[in-house]
Design a protein around this motif. Structure first.
Motif, PDB file in Angstrom:
ATOM      1  N   UNK A   1      -5.682  94.041   1.829  1.00 51.75           N
ATOM      2  CA  UNK A   1      -5.572  93.576   3.211  1.00 51.75           C
ATOM      3  C   UNK A   1      -4.613  92.395   3.278  1.00 51.75           C
ATOM      4  N   UNK A   2      -3.737  92.411   4.266  1.00 50.14           N
ATOM      5  CA  UNK A   2      -2.771  91.337   4.408  1.00 50.14           C
ATOM      6  C   UNK A   2      -3.465  90.031   4.768  1.00 50.14           C
ATOM      7  N   UNK A   3      -2.990  88.959   4.167  1.00 50.90           N
ATOM      8  CA  UNK A   3      -3.526  87.645   4.460  1.00 50.90           C
ATOM      9  C   UNK A   3      -2.431  86.839   5.142  1.00 50.90           C
ATOM     10  N   UNK A   4      -2.454  86.815   6.446  1.00 50.59           N
ATOM     11  CA  UNK A   4      -1.422  86.101   7.181  1.00 50.59           C
ATOM     12  C   UNK A   4      -1.670  84.595   7.091  1.00 50.59           C
ATOM     13  N   UNK A   5      -0.641  83.862   6.698  1.00 53.38           N
ATOM     14  CA  UNK A   5      -0.734  82.410   6.617  1.00 53.38           C
ATOM     15  C   UNK A   5       0.495  81.816   7.285  1.00 53.38           C
ATOM     16  N   UNK A   6       0.292  81.207   8.439  1.00 48.15           N
ATOM     17  CA  UNK A   6       1.397  80.596   9.175  1.00 48.15           C
ATOM     18  C   UNK A   6       1.225  79.086   9.279  1.00 48.15           C
ATOM     19  N   UNK A  25      -1.457  84.682  20.722  1.00 49.42           N
ATOM     20  CA  UNK A  25      -1.659  83.236  20.557  1.00 49.42           C
ATOM     21  C   UNK A  25      -2.895  82.957  19.715  1.00 49.42           C
ATOM     22  N   UNK A  26      -3.976  83.650  20.005  1.00 44.65           N
ATOM     23  CA  UNK A  26      -5.225  83.467  19.260  1.00 44.65           C
ATOM     24  C   UNK A  26      -5.035  83.805  17.787  1.00 44.65           C
ATOM     25  N   UNK A  27      -4.344  84.910  17.519  1.00 45.31           N
ATOM     26  CA  UNK A  27      -4.139  85.345  16.135  1.00 45.31           C
ATOM     27  C   UNK A  27      -3.269  84.370  15.356  1.00 45.31           C
ATOM     28  N   UNK A  28      -2.191  83.899  15.960  1.00 43.80           N
ATOM     29  CA  UNK A  28      -1.325  82.945  15.263  1.00 43.80           C
ATOM     30  C   UNK A  28      -2.064  81.629  15.002  1.00 43.80           C
ATOM     31  N   UNK A  29      -2.842  81.161  15.971  1.00 47.58           N
ATOM     32  CA  UNK A  29      -3.604  79.927  15.775  1.00 47.58           C
ATOM     33  C   UNK A  29      -4.611  80.092  14.637  1.00 47.58           C
ATOM     34  N   UNK A  30      -5.283  81.235  14.593  1.00 50.57           N
ATOM     35  CA  UNK A  30      -6.245  81.495  13.520  1.00 50.57           C
ATOM     36  C   UNK A  30      -5.562  81.561  12.158  1.00 50.57           C
ATOM     37  N   UNK A  31      -4.274  81.920  12.165  1.00 51.09           N
ATOM     38  CA  UNK A  31      -3.511  82.005  10.918  1.00 51.09           C
ATOM     39  C   UNK A  31      -2.852  80.680  10.557  1.00 51.09           C
ATOM     40  N   UNK A 228       0.152  93.680  14.622  1.00 54.85           N
ATOM     41  CA  UNK A 228       1.488  94.190  14.308  1.00 54.85           C
ATOM     42  C   UNK A 228       2.529  93.086  14.424  1.00 54.85           C
ATOM     43  N   UNK A 229       2.398  92.250  15.451  1.00 54.21           N
ATOM     44  CA  UNK A 229       3.357  91.157  15.662  1.00 54.21           C
ATOM     45  C   UNK A 229       3.268  90.141  14.529  1.00 54.21           C
ATOM     46  N   UNK A 230       2.071  89.804  14.100  1.00 50.62           N
ATOM     47  CA  UNK A 230       1.933  88.882  12.972  1.00 50.62           C
ATOM     48  C   UNK A 230       2.538  89.472  11.701  1.00 50.62           C
TER      49      UNK A 230
END
Length: 255
Positions: A1-6, A25-31, A228-230
């Protein structure tokens, strides 16, 4: 599973007060990213999204994307408050039905002008302003949210389909132009998505036929588009630059 870290990344999302923009926005903030949430008129909704985000340093920026001066001011404000922008997500858009045989010539022109001004020229102008500082930093991601309608057609909303098709072509041309600057440009083309805007029709008698367009017998949820965007914004997705990714549950296939 991908682990997005921004962590340490700054993201500007247009049309972030609801629907797909809110989910992104929610997904990027969580990352771990700091997020600049753009909105036009939905002030209270944008404030609620802002207050709901995890992490610190998120900001609100307002602009009518049909106004080029307001666009430049909005981008400058985001850069001034965040320092720079690593990822731009052009999500804002409007959808207005205007069937040719049922509308006056004057209303036809007005709808086309407004739709193109927001959906296409708005994204084009935000991209221009953000790309200038991305070029200086020799780094960046631009992700444009288009639509299945760009390929399938929208008989009752021809301006919408045309604006999204134009945004697809713009994305590919910009990907070619900005690649030497280490800037990667992609597009995401969702089909039906379960948002506030689509809720009424999805809950109407027409909803079942819409769900049956996909062999999954459902529509996408905003979080799936956000995922998908992340992915497109993440390290390792560089070779997808210029791509247009369909997120429609096989409801419309193209090759």
């Amino acid at each position: 599973m991908l682990n997005f870290n921004f962590s340490g990344k700054n993201v500007l999302i247009t049309g972030a007060s609801r629907g797909i923009g809110k989910a992104v926005a929610t997904a990027f903030a969580q990352a771990g990213a700091r997020v600049a949430l753009h909105y036009h008129q939905q002030t209270k909704a944008a404030e609620r999204v802002h207050q709901s985000l995890v992490g610190e340093g998120h900001i609100l920026v307002q602009a009518d994307l049909a106004n080029p001066v307001a666009v430049e001011q909005m981008v400058n404000q985001a850069i001034a408050q965040l320092g720079h922008i690593d990822v731009l997500v052009n999500n804002a858009g409007i959808y207005q039905e205007h069937p040719l045989k049922e509308i006056s010539y004057e209303d036809w022109q007005a709808t086309w002008q407004q739709t193109i001004s927001v959906n296409l020229l708005g994204a084009v102008n935000v991209s221009y302003c953000v790309a200038q500082q991305m070029i200086e930093r020799h780094n960046g991601r631009i992700i444009n949210v288009t639509s299945r309608g760009a390929f399938k057609g929208e008989p009752r909303a021809t301006a919408y389909a045309a604006s999204k098709a134009g945004l697809n072509a713009f994305s590919q041309s910009l990907a070619l132009h900005l690649a030497p600057h280490n800037i990667f440009v992609t597009a995401v083309a969702p089909g039906w998505v379960a948002t506030d805007m689509s809720q009424a029709i999805l809950e109407s008698p027409a909803g079942e036929a819409i769900r049956q367009q996909s062999p999954l017998n459902r529509v996408a949820n905003p979080q799936e588009v956000a995922h998908t965007i992340l992915f497109l914004a993440s390290e390792g997705a560089e070779m997808l630059t210029g791509a247009i990714l369909d997120v429609n549950g096989a409801s419309y296939l193209r090759s």
